[in-house]
Design an enzyme around this catalytic site. Sequence first.
Site, PDB file in Angstrom:
ATOM      1  N   LYS A   1       0.155 -16.126   3.019  1.00 56.44           N
ATOM      2  CA  LYS A   1      -0.977 -15.367   3.551  1.00 56.44           C
ATOM      3  C   LYS A   1      -0.981 -13.953   2.990  1.00 56.44           C
ATOM      4  CE  LYS A   1      -2.915 -14.011   8.064  1.00 56.44           C
ATOM      5  NZ  LYS A   1      -2.761 -14.192   9.526  1.00 56.44           N
TER       6      LYS A   1
ATOM      7  N   SER B   1      -6.723 -15.615  11.423  1.00 57.64           N
ATOM      8  CA  SER B   1      -6.820 -14.904  10.162  1.00 57.64           C
ATOM      9  C   SER B   1      -6.082 -15.580   9.022  1.00 57.64           C
ATOM     10  CB  SER B   1      -6.297 -13.475  10.337  1.00 57.64           C
ATOM     11  OG  SER B   1      -4.951 -13.462  10.729  1.00 57.64           O
TER      12      SER B   1
ATOM     13  N   SER C   1      -3.623 -16.579  15.112  1.00 61.01           N
ATOM     14  CA  SER C   1      -4.078 -16.689  13.731  1.00 61.01           C
ATOM     15  C   SER C   1      -3.391 -17.746  12.880  1.00 61.01           C
ATOM     16  CB  SER C   1      -3.959 -15.332  13.030  1.00 61.01           C
ATOM     17  OG  SER C   1      -4.891 -14.426  13.568  1.00 61.01           O
TER      18      SER C   1
END
Length: 501
Positions: free
Chosen positions: A95, A170, A194
């Site tokens: 990420k 996210s 997330s």
Amino acid sequence: MTLSPPSPAHPTGRSGAELAGLPATVLARLIRDREVSAAEVTAAALDRVQALDDDLHAFVELTAAGARTRAAEIDAALARGDEVGALAGVPVAIKDLIATRGITTRSGSPAYATFIPDEDDIVVERLRAADAVILGKTTVPELGFSAVADNPVSPTARNPWDPTRTPGGSSAGSGVAVATGMVPLALGSDGGGSVRIPASLCGVYGLKASMGRVPLYPGCRDERYPGMSSWETLEHIGPMTRTVDDAALLMSVIAGPDPRDRHSIPTADVDWRATAANPDLSGLRVAYAPDLGYLPVDPEVRRVVGAAARVFADRLGCEVVEADPGLTNPQAHFWALVFNDTDLDGMRAMVAEHGPRMSPHLVELVLRPWTAEDFSRAQTARKRLVNQMWRFMSDYDLLVTPTLAVPAFPVGFQGPDSIDGRMTGPGSWLGFLNPFNLTGQPAASVPAGFTAHGLPVGMQIVGRHLADATVLAASAAFEATAPWASSWPACVAATSTGSTS
């Protein structure tokens, strides 16, 4: 997305499509036994990215050359008879909120558009030491301050089951990359859901272990980086995978204390691999809370998760009780807790410089006139929630809920305006998630099934404080009753009619 140089052929006779569909546990064994090469596996992953990512935008930075080089080094080590690490050439996506030394880490923000960290986050150090092949960085909303995939510096990630819809956030790109077989393993981070949000919307497994099981630094800890140093008492890094066993493999690499993270805790009480391999839930008491007592829930989500919850009683030997935990909804205090963890002066300076190019909702949050009373009330609400949860969980081994109140909705929205005919406030669709960031309890999202329109639905499994092994075992046991790894989005099937090389 154009890759250069082109990927090599796959001399073992296994097609690229076959390799891209294998779990990490299988790939690591095949590479270690030299039945396939790390170079072949990396090539297959890059081919899958090339075939799909122009439409889905999982990656914001593809480190193809470095991945090929690292794969070749691992193959050479194996040819010499050297030992290699637990990940043995398996491709991994990271990420883009997680620091990677020498690799641009934009965090979805114009303020960090050219930022190249001078050190790895602890989890990345551990991936490299375990001989993972880092394929690249995945799409996020700006600085993680959103549950969908929009940001000002890269294209919006798309849900592979329906590209008109959001994959959530996210950890948006990580969910997309795993759901499509671009990689078998990805790292996400979870400050308010997330990891679990895109896991639910993309039909993969996501685990948020107990607060401190996986250490963080410099992420959330380094005062040099406003925005990136937020969420200190809420954030967790965790695996996103297609199988529970793969998540256990990744946890065996990234979990464990580190002195750079004052919140990190020992993990000697959890054998991740053994727990996933031998789950036994007999006699556990499971609370099923279909709406936590206060949340509107889409009827299709309620139907799918209700059926999945019954599996614990019907097939896994548990006692299942529908129960309301009696929580006080903490949603009104969530952002105050985030900003109490934040370098507010630094973020306001960032907005002063970059504000017109930043996400409007983030700018509004930063410039809100926060008061000491806001932060004090939020901390009190958090204490109340923690006490409500330990009291409730003293009667139950697990709590099961929907992961999200809705399936995936169209790109371009922060969330639905209404759920099951009820008008909702901001973030209501996320209401099952952030309570367990506030408490720090372990929580996972497992694929529970699909809506009538073919959209994935996740079920959340929550454990007592530090009961990570129970959550992992419950995830593995449920997976065994309803395996999900063979379910692929149509876009993947279109690339898998032969070798993608």
